[in-house]
Design an enzyme around this catalytic site. Structure first.
Site, PDB file in Angstrom:
ATOM      1  N   TYR A 493       0.846  -1.184   0.000  1.00 20.25           N
ATOM      2  CA  TYR A 493       0.000   0.000   0.000  1.00 20.25           C
ATOM      3  C   TYR A 493       0.888   1.243   0.000  1.00 20.25           C
ATOM      4  CZ  TYR A 493      -3.876  -3.085   1.336  1.00 20.25           C
ATOM      5  OH  TYR A 493      -4.825  -4.069   1.376  1.00 20.25           O
ATOM      6  N   PHE A 504      -1.842  -7.169   1.301  1.00 15.54           N
ATOM      7  CA  PHE A 504      -3.247  -6.877   1.578  1.00 15.54           C
ATOM      8  C   PHE A 504      -3.521  -6.487   3.030  1.00 15.54           C
ATOM      9  CE2 PHE A 504      -4.468  -7.898  -2.577  1.00 15.54           C
ATOM     10  CZ  PHE A 504      -3.834  -9.081  -2.973  1.00 15.54           C
TER      11      PHE A 504
END
Length: 628
Positions: A493, A504
């Site tokens: 991210y 994730f």
């Protein structure tokens, strides 16, 4: 449905997390048949050199470095005649600092078959070999090759050595020994980085001492100034193993002078405060004195500080007295003569599953000092972790809210981190199995180029995610022998505070992003799991799910910005290892970059599922069709 069946059968049936004991092996190997010339015997302690191949389980800390210096003492009084670089940074990126100036001070020596040679006769004698903490230095006599050169009062020749994580010295017999490939470790296959050659001025017998360093993080420096060496030594704090000068009062004074809001681990690991402390001495000292590793100095009273000094000194000195025969769980070893012996010093906390009092030991990869810490929650913590405001990117805040409630941690705190240093990335891989499997790749020039590319990005002002200490969280939390499912994503991210090194996954308290929410939503609808309270997937990782991104770092705000830096080859090596060493693993490959990993998987022994990425824009496409 196949995807959820794989996840359900490998994730949700687990009841407890798996614990793995890490024994990080750094071998300080000794050599035989080096004898100091007779005239120097009075200057050094009489000591026979062992032929035992000593396997130091921990990375080199104060005791391991001091043991090495003891073993090197017969070199005092011998002559430095050659210093040759064979591989690594000093071959590819130029010689060490001031090497050329140093060479020019040496008396030329011509020997058969020598290509780089300097020094012989009755000059260039090694007069001192010593250390302070983890810092090693060698001093030579005052002789110079140019008799017309005026030597100033500051002139002094010295060589500075830092072992890094995997540095070790080994004799030429070990290098020349022909052994079956299967008997050679990944570390040994890397080969030596450099060697120095010593000559006995009386017998004219020469010996080579090789330096091997798989990670290639050890450093070498040449110095021609006495004041520079003094400045370096003075920059280091009191040596924990200096029994004459580092007294309890000196230790307490160092603590008192330090900022009292500083974390205790950060203080102890700061070599300018106390020299020679590393991860195992730190963990052991804090455990034995029952101190909270997350506490500030202000929380530790005078009595506790005194006990801490005594425990740190006892751990270091006992480990030193054991002459390298230290490891977490005791046990036995076999030496080079195939004789069996027992490890003499057994640790109580570091690398252990249970403490001597049968309490669980927690291994936290991202400790308060940014490195791994081992501790007993039941015996050490002054207060529950949930009550501490750690204000660092690597620590969880408790969150009992629903995962979609919108509760978020303050991301302003997350970005206030120290300057990014890519050279410390390899230090973060602490799992023994992955260390062994990936050592050769991490020592390669391509991996060094990867680190350089990341550092250049950071030096240009870019913010890099995840934090350095979280780079290898996926590997540290899921050891090779536990892998049952591999979920492969694209890259971390790229928003502040989200990534924790697991594909994730986000930190507790961080609002769950769409991709992870899609996974949770399908899992809730299909197998009726309870609504998750947070987005951290650490428990999945601990139970055998390797949450691996194709690329392990990213520039803030720019998805896929570190693609083609070199991470793809590294993660290929991870997939190859799993394919070779494991059976019946389920590979879930989300997105195009992840799907390319299937080329390394033998689908006759493993199951491979390929689908588009689970981001919001793909929600109505093939992701749902795969799950249904």
């Amino acid at each position: 449905m196949l995807l959820l069946l794989a996840v359900r059968t490998t994730l949700f049936i687990f009841t407890t997390a798996s614990w793995m004991i890490i024994h990080r092996a750094t071998s300080l190997q000794m050599w035989s048949s080096i004898a100091a010339p007779n005239f120097s015997r009075s200057r050094i302690a009489s000591r026979s050199l062992s032929t035992r191949r000593s396997n130091i389980i921990m990375m080199p800390e104060g005791p391991e470095v001091k043991i090495l210096i003891d073993q090197l003492q017969p070199a005092v009084g011998m002559r430095l005649v050659n210093f040759k670089f064979l591989s690594g940074r000093y071959v590819t990126h130029g010689r060490p600092n001031r090497y050329d100036e140093f060479v020019n001070t040496m008396t030329p020596y011509t020997g058969i078959g020598r290509h780089e040679n300097f020094g012989a006769g009755t000059v260039d004698i090694i007069t001192k070999l010593s250390c302070k903490g983890k810092f090693i230095y060698m001093i030579l006599d005052q002789s110079i090759s140019n008799n017309d050169r005026k030597v100033d009062n500051d002139y002094q020749r010295s060589v500075w050595i830092a072992l890094g994580m995997t540095g070790q010295f080994v004799n030429e017999k070990e290098i020349e020994m022909q052994r079956p490939l299967a008997a050679i470790s990944e570390v040994e296959r890397v080969g030596p980085r450099w060697y120095f050659e010593l000559l006995n001025p009386q017998t004219k017998e020469s010996k080579k001492i090789y330096y091997r360093d798989a990670r290639n993080f050890g450093t070498l420096r040449f110095c021609l100034s006495a004041s520079e060496l003094d400045e370096k030594l003075n920059s280091l704090g009191p040596d924990l193993l200096d029994f004459d000068h580092t007294t309890e009062d000196v230790f307490l004074a160092a603590m008192e002078k330090s900022t009292q809001t500083r974390n205790i681990c950060k203080f102890l690991m700061d070599q300018s405060k106390i020299a020679g402390v590393g991860n195992y001495i730190l963990s052991e000292g804090l455990y034995r004195s029952r101190l909270d590793p997350f506490a500030d100095l202000s929380e530790i009273n005078t009595g506790q500080r005194s006990r801490l000094f005594k425990e740190l000194r006892d751990v270091a000195s006992t480990s030193y007295k054991a002459q390298g025969l230290t490891r977490s769980n005791g046990g036995t070893y076999r030496d080079m003569n195939d004789s069996r012996g027992e490890f003499q010093f057994q640790l109580q906390c570091y690398g252990r599953r249970l403490s001597p009092n049968e309490f669980p030991i927690t291994k936290e990869v991202n400790g308060p000092h940014g490195r791994t810490i081992w501790y007993s929650e039941d015996e050490q913590l002054f207060m529950p972790r949930s009550m501490r405001n750690l204000n660092t990117a690597g620590h969880d805040r408790e969150d009992d809210s629903e995962y979609n409630s919108g509760y978020e941690v303050s991301l302003n705190v997350v970005d206030k981190v120290k300057a990014y240093d890519s050279s410390t990335i390899p230090n973060q891989l602490t799992d023994e199995g992955w260390n062994s499997a990936l050592a050769e790749h991490m020592a390669s020039e391509s991996f060094q180029s990867l680190l350089s590319a990341i550092q250049k990005d950071a030096d240009r002002g870019a913010t890099i995610y995840p934090p350095v200490e979280d780079t290898f969280s996926a590997l540290n939390l899921c050891s090779i022998d536990k892998v049952k499912v591999v979920i492969v994503g694209q890259d971390p991210y790229h928003a502040p505070g989200q990534g924790n090194g697991l594909a994730f996954s986000v930190r507790k308290g961080v609002k769950i992003p769409p991709s992870l929410r899609n996974i949770f939503k399908e899992a809730m609808e299909d197998v009726n799991i309870d609504s998750p309270k947070h987005g951290s997937l650490e428990k999945w990782a601990q139970q055998g799910v390797l949450l691996l991104n194709t690329v392990l770092t990213v520039r803030k705000g720019e998805a896929n910005s570190h693609a083609k830096f070199g991470w793809e080859e590294f993660t290929d090596a991870i997939i190859n290892t799993i394919n070779k060493d494991r059976e019946s693993v389920v590979f879930l490959l989300f997105g195009g970059p992840a799907a390319k990993k299937s080329k390394s998987v033998d689908e006759s022994k493993h199951t491979v599922i390929r689908t588009s990425h689970v981001s919001q824009k793909n929600l109505d496409l093939s992701f749902i069709s795969v799950l249904s």
